[in-house]
Design a protein around this motif. Structure first.
Motif, mmCIF file in Angstrom:
data_model
loop_
_atom_site.group_PDB
_atom_site.id
_atom_site.type_symbol
_atom_site.label_atom_id
_atom_site.label_comp_id
_atom_site.label_asym_id
_atom_site.label_seq_id
_atom_site.Cartn_x
_atom_site.Cartn_y
_atom_site.Cartn_z
ATOM 1 N N PHE A 7 0.846 -1.187 0.000
ATOM 2 C CA PHE A 7 0.000 0.000 0.000
ATOM 3 C C PHE A 7 0.877 1.231 0.000
ATOM 4 O O PHE A 7 2.039 1.190 0.378
ATOM 5 C CB PHE A 7 -0.929 0.018 1.230
ATOM 6 N N GLU A 8 0.297 2.341 -0.439
ATOM 7 C CA GLU A 8 0.943 3.652 -0.364
ATOM 8 C C GLU A 8 -0.008 4.574 0.383
ATOM 9 O O GLU A 8 -1.181 4.688 0.028
ATOM 10 C CB GLU A 8 1.175 4.248 -1.749
ATOM 11 N N MET A 9 0.498 5.207 1.415
ATOM 12 C CA MET A 9 -0.286 6.169 2.174
ATOM 13 C C MET A 9 0.288 7.545 1.884
ATOM 14 O O MET A 9 1.455 7.808 2.179
ATOM 15 C CB MET A 9 -0.200 5.851 3.666
ATOM 16 N N ASN A 10 -0.511 8.407 1.259
ATOM 17 C CA ASN A 10 -0.079 9.756 0.928
ATOM 18 C C ASN A 10 -0.645 10.744 1.930
ATOM 19 O O ASN A 10 -1.798 10.636 2.334
ATOM 20 C CB ASN A 10 -0.540 10.139 -0.483
ATOM 21 N N GLY A 52 4.253 1.948 2.235
ATOM 22 C CA GLY A 52 5.047 3.140 2.444
ATOM 23 C C GLY A 52 4.197 4.351 2.733
ATOM 24 O O GLY A 52 3.004 4.383 2.445
ATOM 25 N N ILE A 53 4.839 5.345 3.322
ATOM 26 C CA ILE A 53 4.213 6.637 3.601
ATOM 27 C C ILE A 53 5.032 7.702 2.896
ATOM 28 O O ILE A 53 6.259 7.712 2.994
ATOM 29 C CB ILE A 53 4.158 6.912 5.117
ATOM 30 N N SER A 54 4.347 8.590 2.171
ATOM 31 C CA SER A 54 5.058 9.645 1.463
ATOM 32 C C SER A 54 4.217 10.906 1.425
ATOM 33 O O SER A 54 3.021 10.885 1.719
ATOM 34 C CB SER A 54 5.397 9.205 0.038
ATOM 35 N N PRO A 61 -3.102 14.167 -3.167
ATOM 36 C CA PRO A 61 -2.484 14.769 -1.983
ATOM 37 C C PRO A 61 -2.607 13.960 -0.698
ATOM 38 O O PRO A 61 -1.773 14.081 0.182
ATOM 39 C CB PRO A 61 -3.191 16.114 -1.861
ATOM 40 N N HIS A 62 -3.647 13.140 -0.573
ATOM 41 C CA HIS A 62 -3.804 12.304 0.617
ATOM 42 C C HIS A 62 -4.683 11.112 0.268
ATOM 43 O O HIS A 62 -5.468 11.140 -0.667
ATOM 44 C CB HIS A 62 -4.399 13.099 1.783
ATOM 45 N N GLY A 63 -4.528 10.056 1.014
ATOM 46 C CA GLY A 63 -5.311 8.852 0.785
ATOM 47 C C GLY A 63 -4.413 7.629 0.691
ATOM 48 O O GLY A 63 -3.195 7.721 0.803
ATOM 49 N N ILE A 64 -5.047 6.491 0.479
ATOM 50 C CA ILE A 64 -4.326 5.222 0.423
ATOM 51 C C ILE A 64 -4.605 4.556 -0.915
ATOM 52 O O ILE A 64 -5.746 4.491 -1.367
ATOM 53 C CB ILE A 64 -4.749 4.295 1.580
ATOM 54 N N ARG A 65 -3.543 4.091 -1.543
ATOM 55 C CA ARG A 65 -3.625 3.340 -2.797
ATOM 56 C C ARG A 65 -3.097 1.947 -2.549
ATOM 57 O O ARG A 65 -2.069 1.795 -1.900
ATOM 58 C CB ARG A 65 -2.700 3.964 -3.847
ATOM 59 N N ILE A 66 -3.768 0.949 -3.079
ATOM 60 C CA ILE A 66 -3.186 -0.395 -3.069
ATOM 61 C C ILE A 66 -2.347 -0.553 -4.328
ATOM 62 O O ILE A 66 -2.614 0.073 -5.349
ATOM 63 C CB ILE A 66 -4.258 -1.507 -2.981
ATOM 64 N N ASN A 108 -11.523 4.902 -6.987
ATOM 65 C CA ASN A 108 -10.450 4.440 -6.106
ATOM 66 C C ASN A 108 -9.102 4.518 -6.801
ATOM 67 O O ASN A 108 -8.957 4.076 -7.939
ATOM 68 C CB ASN A 108 -10.700 2.983 -5.669
ATOM 69 N N GLY A 109 -8.109 5.065 -6.108
ATOM 70 C CA GLY A 109 -6.762 5.110 -6.643
ATOM 71 C C GLY A 109 -6.093 3.755 -6.506
ATOM 72 O O GLY A 109 -6.178 3.118 -5.460
#
Length: 116
Positions: A7-10, A52-54, A61-66, A108-109
């Motif tokens: 996952f990516e957490m922005n 990861g967190i970036s 700008p914000h949210g979570i992508r799988i 959904n991203g």
């Protein structure tokens, strides 16, 4: 079959987000590379889905992508767009993988990742 591999957490405040998840859930946050801090959410006894967190870019700008692992990223991009997804960032090349970002037909991203 495409499987969720990370996952990516922005966030616009990734340090604060990393501190929160480390202190509340015990996630291990690694050193930042390219503005991306790797996250480990489990161990050998109880593995988790890592990610990861970036700092999020202007288009996300914000949210979570799988991230979904695919065998052929070009084919997966083509099929996704034909099925109603919007391409946000076309295939990008990194040392060990290719990565693309899309938005699925319901908003959904998602990321597609093909390992080299």
């Amino acid at each position: 079959m495409g499987r969720v591999v990370l996952f990516e957490m922005n966030s616009q405040d990734p340090e604060r987000a990393a501190s929160f998840y480390a202190s509340v859930f015990g996630w291990e946050i690694g050193a930042s590379n390219w503005g991306y801090s790797p996250v480990t959410t489990g161990d050998a006894d109880k593995p988790g889905i890592n990610g990861g967190i970036s700092k999020g870019p202007s288009d996300y700008p914000h949210g979570i992508r799988i991230q979904i692992e695919v065998e052929n990223i070009d084919e997966a991009i083509r099929k996704s767009v034909e099925s109603g997804a919007q391409l946000v960032r076309n295939k990008m090349e990194f040392d060990h993988f290719h990565l693309a970002y899309l938005v699925d037909p319901v908003g959904n991203g998602i990321g597609l990742i093909e390992h080299k």
